[in-house]
Motif scaffolding. Structure first.
Motif, PDB file in Angstrom:
ATOM      1  N   LYS A  22       0.759  -1.124  -0.015  1.00 32.54           N
ATOM      2  CA  LYS A  22      -0.128   0.038   0.058  1.00 32.54           C
ATOM      3  C   LYS A  22       0.827   1.530   0.004  1.00 32.54           C
ATOM      4  O   LYS A  22       2.088   1.355   0.606  1.00 32.54           O
ATOM      5  N   LEU A  23       0.372   2.333  -0.859  1.00 35.02           N
ATOM      6  CA  LEU A  23       1.286   3.504  -0.917  1.00 35.02           C
ATOM      7  C   LEU A  23       0.948   4.549   0.215  1.00 35.02           C
ATOM      8  O   LEU A  23       1.551   5.318   0.777  1.00 35.02           O
ATOM      9  N   PHE A  24      -0.282   4.597   0.789  1.00 32.74           N
ATOM     10  CA  PHE A  24      -0.950   5.480   1.628  1.00 32.74           C
ATOM     11  C   PHE A  24      -1.218   4.752   2.937  1.00 32.74           C
ATOM     12  O   PHE A  24      -1.875   3.708   2.864  1.00 32.74           O
ATOM     13  N   ASP A  25      -0.788   5.421   4.004  1.00 28.59           N
ATOM     14  CA  ASP A  25      -1.356   4.920   5.263  1.00 28.59           C
ATOM     15  C   ASP A  25      -2.621   5.063   5.695  1.00 28.59           C
ATOM     16  O   ASP A  25      -3.264   5.985   5.281  1.00 28.59           O
ATOM     17  N   THR A  26      -3.058   4.092   6.456  1.00 30.01           N
ATOM     18  CA  THR A  26      -4.378   4.036   7.101  1.00 30.01           C
ATOM     19  C   THR A  26      -4.351   4.210   8.666  1.00 30.01           C
ATOM     20  O   THR A  26      -3.282   4.018   9.097  1.00 30.01           O
ATOM     21  N   ALA A  27      -5.271   4.135   9.414  1.00 29.50           N
ATOM     22  CA  ALA A  27      -5.135   4.225  10.916  1.00 29.50           C
ATOM     23  C   ALA A  27      -4.899   2.821  11.439  1.00 29.50           C
ATOM     24  O   ALA A  27      -3.909   2.714  12.445  1.00 29.50           O
ATOM     25  N   GLN A  28      -4.903   1.759  10.676  1.00 32.31           N
ATOM     26  CA  GLN A  28      -4.743   0.257  10.923  1.00 32.31           C
ATOM     27  C   GLN A  28      -3.349  -0.059  10.361  1.00 32.31           C
ATOM     28  O   GLN A  28      -2.669  -1.119  10.836  1.00 32.31           O
ATOM     29  N   TYR A  29      -2.943   0.707   9.489  1.00 30.67           N
ATOM     30  CA  TYR A  29      -1.543   0.201   8.874  1.00 30.67           C
ATOM     31  C   TYR A  29      -0.726   1.441   8.512  1.00 30.67           C
ATOM     32  O   TYR A  29      -1.079   2.241   7.703  1.00 30.67           O
ATOM     33  N   ALA A  30       0.496   1.355   8.959  1.00 29.60           N
ATOM     34  CA  ALA A  30       1.504   2.390   8.977  1.00 29.60           C
ATOM     35  C   ALA A  30       2.926   1.982   8.627  1.00 29.60           C
ATOM     36  O   ALA A  30       3.183   1.094   9.497  1.00 29.60           O
ATOM     37  N   ASP A  31       3.495   2.090   7.687  1.00 30.44           N
ATOM     38  CA  ASP A  31       4.909   1.687   7.436  1.00 30.44           C
ATOM     39  C   ASP A  31       5.801   2.622   7.651  1.00 30.44           C
ATOM     40  O   ASP A  31       7.234   2.171   7.510  1.00 30.44           O
ATOM     41  N   GLY A  32       5.752   3.985   8.108  1.00 31.11           N
ATOM     42  CA  GLY A  32       6.620   4.694   8.539  1.00 31.11           C
ATOM     43  C   GLY A  32       7.141   5.672   7.389  1.00 31.11           C
ATOM     44  O   GLY A  32       8.146   6.333   7.599  1.00 31.11           O
ATOM     45  N   LYS A  33       6.638   5.436   6.134  1.00 35.21           N
ATOM     46  CA  LYS A  33       7.193   6.120   4.893  1.00 35.21           C
ATOM     47  C   LYS A  33       6.032   7.456   4.893  1.00 35.21           C
ATOM     48  O   LYS A  33       4.961   7.144   4.732  1.00 35.21           O
ATOM     49  N   SER A  34       6.834   8.576   4.835  1.00 36.21           N
ATOM     50  CA  SER A  34       5.779   9.845   4.734  1.00 36.21           C
ATOM     51  C   SER A  34       6.254  10.389   3.436  1.00 36.21           C
ATOM     52  O   SER A  34       7.125  10.639   2.990  1.00 36.21           O
ATOM     53  N   PHE A  35       4.893  10.853   2.890  1.00 37.63           N
ATOM     54  CA  PHE A  35       4.867  11.583   1.767  1.00 37.63           C
ATOM     55  C   PHE A  35       5.183  13.289   2.045  1.00 37.63           C
ATOM     56  O   PHE A  35       5.505  13.932   0.955  1.00 37.63           O
ATOM     57  N   LEU A  36       4.803  13.498   3.173  1.00 41.14           N
ATOM     58  CA  LEU A  36       4.728  15.173   3.419  1.00 41.14           C
ATOM     59  C   LEU A  36       6.258  15.836   3.764  1.00 41.14           C
ATOM     60  O   LEU A  36       6.251  16.860   3.704  1.00 41.14           O
ATOM     61  N   ASP A  37       7.260  14.786   3.961  1.00 40.81           N
ATOM     62  CA  ASP A  37       8.320  15.646   4.689  1.00 40.81           C
ATOM     63  C   ASP A  37       9.004  16.347   3.300  1.00 40.81           C
ATOM     64  O   ASP A  37       9.481  17.579   3.490  1.00 40.81           O
ATOM     65  N   LEU A  38       9.197  15.737   2.258  1.00 42.81           N
ATOM     66  CA  LEU A  38       9.700  16.358   0.975  1.00 42.81           C
ATOM     67  C   LEU A  38       8.812  17.728   0.625  1.00 42.81           C
ATOM     68  O   LEU A  38       9.424  18.595   0.336  1.00 42.81           O
ATOM     69  N   ALA A  39       7.663  17.424   0.565  1.00 43.55           N
ATOM     70  CA  ALA A  39       6.761  18.418   0.238  1.00 43.55           C
ATOM     71  C   ALA A  39       6.623  19.661   1.042  1.00 43.55           C
ATOM     72  O   ALA A  39       6.681  20.664   0.617  1.00 43.55           O
ATOM     73  N   LEU A  40       6.808  19.365   2.460  1.00 43.64           N
ATOM     74  CA  LEU A  40       6.944  20.504   3.266  1.00 43.64           C
ATOM     75  C   LEU A  40       8.371  21.284   3.200  1.00 43.64           C
ATOM     76  O   LEU A  40       8.343  22.345   3.296  1.00 43.64           O
ATOM     77  N   VAL A  41       9.430  20.512   3.089  1.00 40.42           N
ATOM     78  CA  VAL A  41      10.721  21.154   2.914  1.00 40.42           C
ATOM     79  C   VAL A  41      10.491  21.963   1.470  1.00 40.42           C
ATOM     80  O   VAL A  41      11.052  23.147   1.535  1.00 40.42           O
ATOM     81  N   LEU A  42      10.215  21.361   0.299  1.00 45.19           N
ATOM     82  CA  LEU A  42      10.218  22.254  -0.901  1.00 45.19           C
ATOM     83  C   LEU A  42       9.318  23.092  -0.788  1.00 45.19           C
ATOM     84  O   LEU A  42       9.341  24.449  -1.551  1.00 45.19           O
ATOM     85  N   GLY A  43       7.877  22.880  -0.238  1.00 40.92           N
ATOM     86  CA  GLY A  43       7.021  24.088   0.006  1.00 40.92           C
ATOM     87  C   GLY A  43       7.551  25.321   0.925  1.00 40.92           C
ATOM     88  O   GLY A  43       7.236  26.537   0.515  1.00 40.92           O
ATOM     89  N   THR A  44       8.478  25.146   1.911  1.00 41.87           N
ATOM     90  CA  THR A  44       9.055  26.100   2.415  1.00 41.87           C
ATOM     91  C   THR A  44       9.882  26.822   1.775  1.00 41.87           C
ATOM     92  O   THR A  44      10.080  28.080   1.679  1.00 41.87           O
ATOM     93  N   ILE A  45      10.843  26.225   0.819  1.00 38.62           N
ATOM     94  CA  ILE A  45      11.753  26.998   0.144  1.00 38.62           C
ATOM     95  C   ILE A  45      11.276  27.659  -0.811  1.00 38.62           C
ATOM     96  O   ILE A  45      11.491  28.640  -1.303  1.00 38.62           O
ATOM     97  N   GLY A  46      10.089  27.017  -1.642  1.00 35.25           N
ATOM     98  CA  GLY A  46       9.241  27.944  -2.427  1.00 35.25           C
ATOM     99  C   GLY A  46       8.670  29.000  -2.059  1.00 35.25           C
ATOM    100  O   GLY A  46       8.607  30.145  -2.572  1.00 35.25           O
ATOM    101  N   MET A  47       8.195  28.979  -0.724  1.00 31.49           N
ATOM    102  CA  MET A  47       7.480  30.039  -0.099  1.00 31.49           C
ATOM    103  C   MET A  47       8.524  31.104   0.132  1.00 31.49           C
ATOM    104  O   MET A  47       8.275  32.515  -0.089  1.00 31.49           O
ATOM    105  N   LEU A  48       9.903  30.632   0.645  1.00 26.28           N
ATOM    106  CA  LEU A  48      10.835  31.845   1.044  1.00 26.28           C
ATOM    107  C   LEU A  48      11.182  32.294  -0.420  1.00 26.28           C
ATOM    108  O   LEU A  48      11.273  33.663  -0.266  1.00 26.28           O
ATOM    109  N   LEU A  49      11.175  31.550  -1.394  1.00 25.95           N
ATOM    110  CA  LEU A  49      11.865  32.502  -2.621  1.00 25.95           C
ATOM    111  C   LEU A  49      10.812  33.221  -3.214  1.00 25.95           C
ATOM    112  O   LEU A  49      11.026  34.108  -3.943  1.00 25.95           O
ATOM    113  N   GLY A  50       9.505  32.722  -3.085  1.00 36.96           N
ATOM    114  CA  GLY A  50       8.311  33.491  -3.644  1.00 36.96           C
ATOM    115  C   GLY A  50       8.277  34.789  -2.866  1.00 36.96           C
ATOM    116  O   GLY A  50       7.827  35.916  -3.486  1.00 36.96           O
TER     117      GLY A  50
END
Length: 153
Positions: free
Chosen positions: A43-71
């Motif tokens: 499974k690619l997305f975690d649910t309440a019953q299954y979580a494998d510890g892989k996060s989609f948000l870490d890189l998205a938040l970092v690049l979002g912060t960099i984009g916001m700063l540059l903007g």
């Protein structure tokens, strides 16, 4: 006393069973169980019953912060102002980070599915033998390339 060994599915399984029978253990005291591999995709997305510890948000938040700063920085010289460009940089950076992380995790999941998650146990052999023959049976299992060997009273 039970002696258990795990093997990859190969000719060594047949050889170890033959040698254990030659050592005086009857065929009724030997149990060989082949194991099935998982065929479904992870499974690619975690649910309440299954979580494998892989996060989609870490890189998205970092690049979002960099984009916001540059903007915000370059928004002072661009039309529409720094707030609009900061929001645009946040959304654009977050989407780029999410898509990159999604592709990377999907490739890793497909690679693990194709390779079978590394070296896996495919056959388990269980031998019921007297306590004085445990060392001999363990030696036979190890001599035929067992991945793991254990004993239980």
């Amino acid at each position: 006393m039970y002696v258990v060994g795990s093997f990859e599915h190969s000719l060594f399984v047949e050889l170890v069973i033959s040698e254990i029978e030659e050592a005086g253990v009857s065929q009724e005291q030997i149990l060989a169980i082949p194991l099935d591999k998982r065929n479904e995709k992870p499974k690619l997305f975690d649910t309440a019953q299954y979580a494998d510890g892989k996060s989609f948000l870490d890189l998205a938040l970092v690049l979002g912060t960099i984009g916001m700063l540059l903007g915000a920085i370059y928004g002072f010289v661009l039309p529409l102002g720094p707030i609009i460009w900061a929001l645009f940089g946040l959304v654009t950076g977050a989407w780029i980070g999410f898509i990159v992380k999604f592709i990377v995790i999907r490739r890793q999941a497909n690679k693990q599915l194709q390779t079978g998650r590394g070296k896996t146990t495919e056959v388990v052999i269980m031998v019921n033998c007297p306590e004085n023959r445990v060392k001999e049976i363990q030696h036979i299992l190890w001599a035929h390339h067992a991945q793991a060997v254990g004993s239980l009273e």
